[in-house]
Design a protein around this motif. Sequence first.
Motif, PDB file in Angstrom:
ATOM      1  N   SER A  73     -75.740 -43.699 -32.815  1.00 43.16           N
ATOM      2  CA  SER A  73     -74.669 -44.167 -33.679  1.00 43.16           C
ATOM      3  C   SER A  73     -74.866 -45.645 -34.009  1.00 43.16           C
ATOM      4  CB  SER A  73     -73.315 -43.980 -32.991  1.00 43.16           C
ATOM      5  OG  SER A  73     -73.060 -42.608 -32.759  1.00 43.16           O
TER       6      SER A  73
ATOM      7  N   GLN B 127     -69.835 -34.533 -42.400  1.00 39.73           N
ATOM      8  CA  GLN B 127     -69.804 -34.258 -40.968  1.00 39.73           C
ATOM      9  C   GLN B 127     -68.557 -33.509 -40.535  1.00 39.73           C
ATOM     10  OE1 GLN B 127     -70.195 -37.788 -38.597  1.00 39.73           O
ATOM     11  NE2 GLN B 127     -69.739 -36.758 -36.681  1.00 39.73           N
TER      12      GLN B 127
ATOM     13  N   GLU C 296     -74.912 -34.910 -40.325  1.00 37.19           N
ATOM     14  CA  GLU C 296     -74.468 -34.326 -39.055  1.00 37.19           C
ATOM     15  C   GLU C 296     -73.552 -33.125 -39.303  1.00 37.19           C
ATOM     16  OE1 GLU C 296     -74.186 -36.509 -35.663  1.00 37.19           O
ATOM     17  OE2 GLU C 296     -74.594 -38.467 -36.510  1.00 37.19           O
TER      18      GLU C 296
ATOM     19  N   SER D 187     -72.144 -31.453 -35.873  1.00 40.79           N
ATOM     20  CA  SER D 187     -71.744 -32.237 -34.690  1.00 40.79           C
ATOM     21  C   SER D 187     -70.262 -32.102 -34.365  1.00 40.79           C
ATOM     22  CB  SER D 187     -72.102 -33.715 -34.884  1.00 40.79           C
ATOM     23  OG  SER D 187     -71.382 -34.262 -35.968  1.00 40.79           O
TER      24      SER D 187
ATOM     25  N   GLN E 159     -72.529 -23.788 -33.896  1.00 41.15           N
ATOM     26  CA  GLN E 159     -73.577 -24.635 -34.457  1.00 41.15           C
ATOM     27  C   GLN E 159     -74.804 -23.841 -34.895  1.00 41.15           C
ATOM     28  OE1 GLN E 159     -74.501 -27.840 -31.757  1.00 41.15           O
ATOM     29  NE2 GLN E 159     -72.498 -28.793 -31.985  1.00 41.15           N
TER      30      GLN E 159
ATOM     31  N   ALA F  74     -78.881 -36.394 -38.110  1.00 45.15           N
ATOM     32  CA  ALA F  74     -78.321 -35.893 -36.849  1.00 45.15           C
ATOM     33  C   ALA F  74     -78.692 -36.822 -35.702  1.00 45.15           C
ATOM     34  CB  ALA F  74     -78.825 -34.481 -36.559  1.00 45.15           C
ATOM     35  N   HIS F  75     -77.936 -36.702 -34.634  1.00 44.12           N
ATOM     36  CA  HIS F  75     -78.304 -37.393 -33.405  1.00 44.12           C
ATOM     37  C   HIS F  75     -78.805 -36.412 -32.352  1.00 44.12           C
ATOM     38  CE1 HIS F  75     -74.091 -36.180 -32.616  1.00 44.12           C
ATOM     39  NE2 HIS F  75     -74.540 -36.007 -31.391  1.00 44.12           N
ATOM     40  N   ASP F  76     -78.644 -35.110 -32.617  1.00 41.83           N
ATOM     41  CA  ASP F  76     -79.088 -34.063 -31.698  1.00 41.83           C
ATOM     42  C   ASP F  76     -80.547 -33.718 -31.991  1.00 41.83           C
ATOM     43  OD1 ASP F  76     -79.609 -31.637 -30.338  1.00 41.83           O
ATOM     44  OD2 ASP F  76     -77.461 -31.169 -30.306  1.00 41.83           O
TER      45      ASP F  76
END
Length: 301
Positions: A52, A101, A182, A185, A192, A214-216
């Motif tokens: 983030s 998101q 995202e 998320s 998902q 994305a952060h995943d």
Amino acid sequence: MSAPLLEVKDLTMHFPIKARGIITRTVGHVKAVDGVSFTIGAGEALGLVGESGSGKSTTGRLITRLYQPTSGQILFEGTDIAKSSARELKPIRRDIQMIFQDPYTSLNPRHTVGEIISAPLEIHNLVPKNARLRRVQELLEIVGLNPEHYNRYPHEFSGGQRQRIGIARALTMSPKLLVADEPVSALDVSIQAQIINLLKDLQKEMNIAFLFIAHDLAIVRHFCPQVAVMYLGKIVENAPREELYSNPKHAYTQSLLSAVPDMRQAVVGGRRERIRYTHDVEASAASTAANTAVASSRPSV
């Protein structure tokens, strides 16, 4: 070799820091995006990952021109849209759409699903009014929803269903590029995978290109053959997914991957060593503190 669908060159976005007094003045800038460059071919998917505050979502909003960049180029099918006016952007917006998101806040609660999905058709006036309902029902069916629910309101749907509505809205104009910020998320883990599989099917059937933010890292690995890692407004590594996940070059990428849960490690026991990346964070914090001190020491105008 054909030209890429999207080519981003040295893209920057600097947000001004305002000091309020008798006269509001700019005392500095936050470099949210700082010289980002990448390409996406027709029907391809590029994953943009990072923690983030790295500038991922700002980059997505620049590509869709929700923000106007400070400098740099956004070449879509060879045309630079970075400085285009609202009038010049109108036909481009048919080809570049965004999936947001949060499905709870991205849909107008006062409008029915039919009104939400048909809004782009009305704005661009490409489909006769008497044919819009049929197009809405077709899109609802494509994303796995009941076509007869077009007259319901967003609060009558679950989170996963709302995101499907958001996807249907993004597909209304048959875009060539989707910026997915995202998109899963905010959803339950059990939902998902369904949304990701839906997006993969749509990409294959409609030949849509994706900028998948994305952060995943596990989701990005499943969806995107090419992955770019973003840190403090810059892309620090951009490589094919197998190469990036098996042999990351940049220390920040190594740190990100070390934080991903490893099921095989859990089976054999023990804990994988966590790599911490702090050098640039500390330098950035020191720079910010210095700038703040200088700004606060200046006399008010």
